[in-house]
Enzyme design. Sequence first.
Site, short mmCIF file in Angstrom:
data_model
loop_
_atom_site.label_atom_id
_atom_site.label_comp_id
_atom_site.label_asym_id
_atom_site.label_seq_id
_atom_site.Cartn_x
_atom_site.Cartn_y
_atom_site.Cartn_z
N SER A 13 0.80 -1.23 0.00
CA SER A 13 0.00 0.00 0.00
C SER A 13 0.84 1.27 0.00
O SER A 13 0.33 2.34 -0.34
CB SER A 13 -0.97 0.02 1.19
N GLY A 15 5.23 2.97 -0.11
CA GLY A 15 6.68 2.77 -0.11
C GLY A 15 7.34 3.94 0.59
O GLY A 15 6.77 5.02 0.69
N ARG A 16 8.55 3.72 1.09
CA ARG A 16 9.29 4.82 1.72
C ARG A 16 10.79 4.61 1.63
O ARG A 16 11.27 3.47 1.56
CB ARG A 16 8.88 5.06 3.18
N ALA A 80 6.16 -10.23 -1.49
CA ALA A 80 6.74 -11.43 -2.09
C ALA A 80 5.95 -11.90 -3.32
O ALA A 80 5.07 -11.18 -3.81
CB ALA A 80 6.76 -12.53 -1.05
N ASP A 238 9.89 -8.43 2.25
CA ASP A 238 9.69 -7.47 3.34
C ASP A 238 9.45 -8.16 4.69
O ASP A 238 9.89 -7.68 5.74
CB ASP A 238 8.59 -6.45 3.00
N THR A 239 8.75 -9.30 4.66
CA THR A 239 8.50 -9.99 5.93
C THR A 239 9.82 -10.47 6.55
O THR A 239 10.01 -10.41 7.77
CB THR A 239 7.55 -11.18 5.72
N GLN A 305 -7.66 -1.40 5.11
CA GLN A 305 -7.27 -0.55 3.97
C GLN A 305 -8.41 -0.51 2.94
O GLN A 305 -8.73 0.54 2.38
CB GLN A 305 -6.02 -1.10 3.29
N1 LIG Z 1 -1.92 5.29 13.55
C1 LIG Z 1 -2.44 4.15 13.16
N2 LIG Z 1 -3.51 3.64 13.79
C2 LIG Z 1 -4.05 2.48 13.42
N3 LIG Z 1 -3.57 1.71 12.42
C3 LIG Z 1 -2.51 2.15 11.75
C4 LIG Z 1 -1.88 3.38 12.08
N4 LIG Z 1 -0.83 3.54 11.26
C5 LIG Z 1 -0.81 2.46 10.44
N5 LIG Z 1 -1.80 1.61 10.72
C6 LIG Z 1 -2.12 0.33 10.07
O1 LIG Z 1 -0.94 -0.22 9.49
C7 LIG Z 1 -1.15 -0.55 8.11
C8 LIG Z 1 0.00 -0.13 7.24
O2 LIG Z 1 1.06 -0.88 7.49
P1 LIG Z 1 2.38 -0.57 6.66
O3 LIG Z 1 2.64 0.88 6.64
O4 LIG Z 1 3.40 -1.48 7.20
O5 LIG Z 1 1.84 -0.93 5.22
P2 LIG Z 1 2.56 -1.35 3.92
O6 LIG Z 1 4.01 -1.12 4.08
O7 LIG Z 1 1.99 -0.73 2.72
O8 LIG Z 1 2.16 -2.82 3.91
P3 LIG Z 1 2.98 -4.12 3.74
O9 LIG Z 1 4.42 -3.74 3.80
O10 LIG Z 1 2.60 -5.01 4.82
O11 LIG Z 1 2.51 -4.62 2.45
C9 LIG Z 1 -2.32 0.22 7.66
O12 LIG Z 1 -3.07 -0.51 6.74
C10 LIG Z 1 -3.09 0.53 8.94
O13 LIG Z 1 -4.18 -0.35 9.06
C1 LIG Z 2 1.72 -12.19 -0.70
C2 LIG Z 2 2.39 -11.41 0.34
O1 LIG Z 2 3.14 -10.45 -0.31
C3 LIG Z 2 3.32 -12.21 1.19
O2 LIG Z 2 2.85 -13.48 1.44
C4 LIG Z 2 3.65 -11.54 2.49
O3 LIG Z 2 4.65 -12.27 3.12
C5 LIG Z 2 4.18 -10.17 2.28
O4 LIG Z 2 5.09 -9.98 1.53
C6 LIG Z 2 3.60 -9.08 3.08
O5 LIG Z 2 4.14 -7.88 2.77
#
Ligand SMILES: Nc1ncnc2c1ncn2[C@@H]1O[C@H](COP(=O)(O)OP(=O)(O)OP(=O)(O)O)[C@@H](O)[C@H]1O
Ligand SMILES: C[C@H](O)[C@H](O)[C@@H](O)C(=O)CO
Length: 473
Positions: A13, A15-16, A80, A238-239, A305
Amino acid sequence: MCNYYLAVDIGASSGRHIIGWVQDHVMKVREIYRFSNGMESVNGRLCWNTDRLFEEITAGMRECKKQGIIPRTMGIDTWAVDYVLLDKQGRRLGESVGYRDGRTKGMDTRVYGIISPEDLYARTGIQRQTFNTIYQLMADRCQQGKRLEQADGLLMIPDYFHYLLTGKKRQEYTNATTTQLVDARTGTWDEELIGMLGYPKHLFGALSMPGTVVGSLRGEIRRQVGFDCKVVLPATHDTASAVMAVPSNQEHVLYISSGTWSLMGTERPYADCGPESRGANFTNEGGYEHRYRYLKNIMGLWMIQSVKKEWEAEGERYSFGEICERASRERIASIVDCNDSCFLAPDSMCRAVADFCNAGGQQVPRTRWEMAAVIYNSLAACYGACVKELEQLTGISYDRIHIVGGGANADYLNRLTANATGRTVYAGPAEATAIGNLAAQMIKGGEYASLADARESIFRSFEIKTYHSKNNH
Ligand SMILES: Nc1ncnc2c1ncn2[C@@H]1O[C@H](COP(=O)(O)OP(=O)(O)OP(=O)(O)O)[C@@H](O)[C@H]1O
Ligand SMILES: C[C@H](O)[C@H](O)[C@@H](O)C(=O)CO
């Protein structure tokens, strides 16, 4: 003078770009750049926009230069299982189809016509998920004419970005294991399996471990971003990076890597490819230094999300913090099975949750906050069940759960998790994936002596919140 390291962490969702450095054995981080991500529909297929993502990668690097922070090394991690095929000129061959696309429907049956699920698990130790690379490649073979035969290279998404940066093709081990084509014992491609499935063998080269130097930036990239640095492989799944940042050196630790998915499990020195683990659908993904992540994929905050996005389309915009807080005031008791496939890619998550409640004779959420409360409570219930399974399978009793990743910020979910599991929850760091990515580079760079040393430093460097359970196990 300290050395800077750059982690580019791209989740499903967002990137940074996170710059990290070590001072007096404390890890410091600073976010330089952030961008959004998500699958986009291209000709009826859900795909990743890899061109845009690469532009974001170089834009963040330019921002580093602008701020006068030149990294010594950099590395990219992403989700992944997804990949890019390359032609003989090294150009992308077609789109990179995302794992939520429906093209893998029925592909498991095709694979099982060649190898039984029992044998497949015994060889690879990877849980059955319809979107694993093994099934995606079968979809490619069956639905894309000669694309697979024509391909000269296959790179997982972070490997592809490292290739665009350096011109060097490397296949990194931790992400490769999620293809379900790696032998869990040897840690190398299972060539016999690849041959049985009829996948071109030349697509699967030597695997590289985290810490490997890929190379320097290509001239064109150097000119674009205004500096040169070495690309060093982090744990590119990432995991795997997030688990490196679990801030504990205890022998038996449970974690939830909480982001788009909730990955709940424990680190082990060996893979368990036995029938009990297969029956419970636990996976043995490859980790740093050939550790194994024995875990289960739980649908995770993708559900939140998705409802957030639906509400935004209706003109109602809320932050995750607000959704979480408002949900905490609700009393609705309905619970859905988060791992039901109806939640993987529904047209409407709100409808999918409501339909599930309705079908089970449970109260259907009537408001947005009840909807969010059902999702958070359901996730916590899933974690509770998962702890029991894990303890049964490993024969170990765990007294704590570390929640890392963006989901560590979800205060209400953390409280629910402590109560549903009966365990003390330690939440943080929220940027665990980028921190784990940095840790691999910093170990290579000599800032830390080992992963244990890095974890000890991470424990002292970042805020970790404690949640005690009302229901002791
Ligand atoms: N302040 C907050 N309060 C509640 N939930 C939060 C808050 N900040 C982030 N989240 C939750 O964390 C999730 C985002 O996680 P992250 O930023 O690790 O996402 P991502 O890097 O895009 O996802 P992933 O790397 O797992 O694919 C959001 O979907 C949200 O539900
Ligand atoms: C499909 C998902 O990307 C994977 O299974 C999970 O490990 C992941 O990468 C979450 O960011």
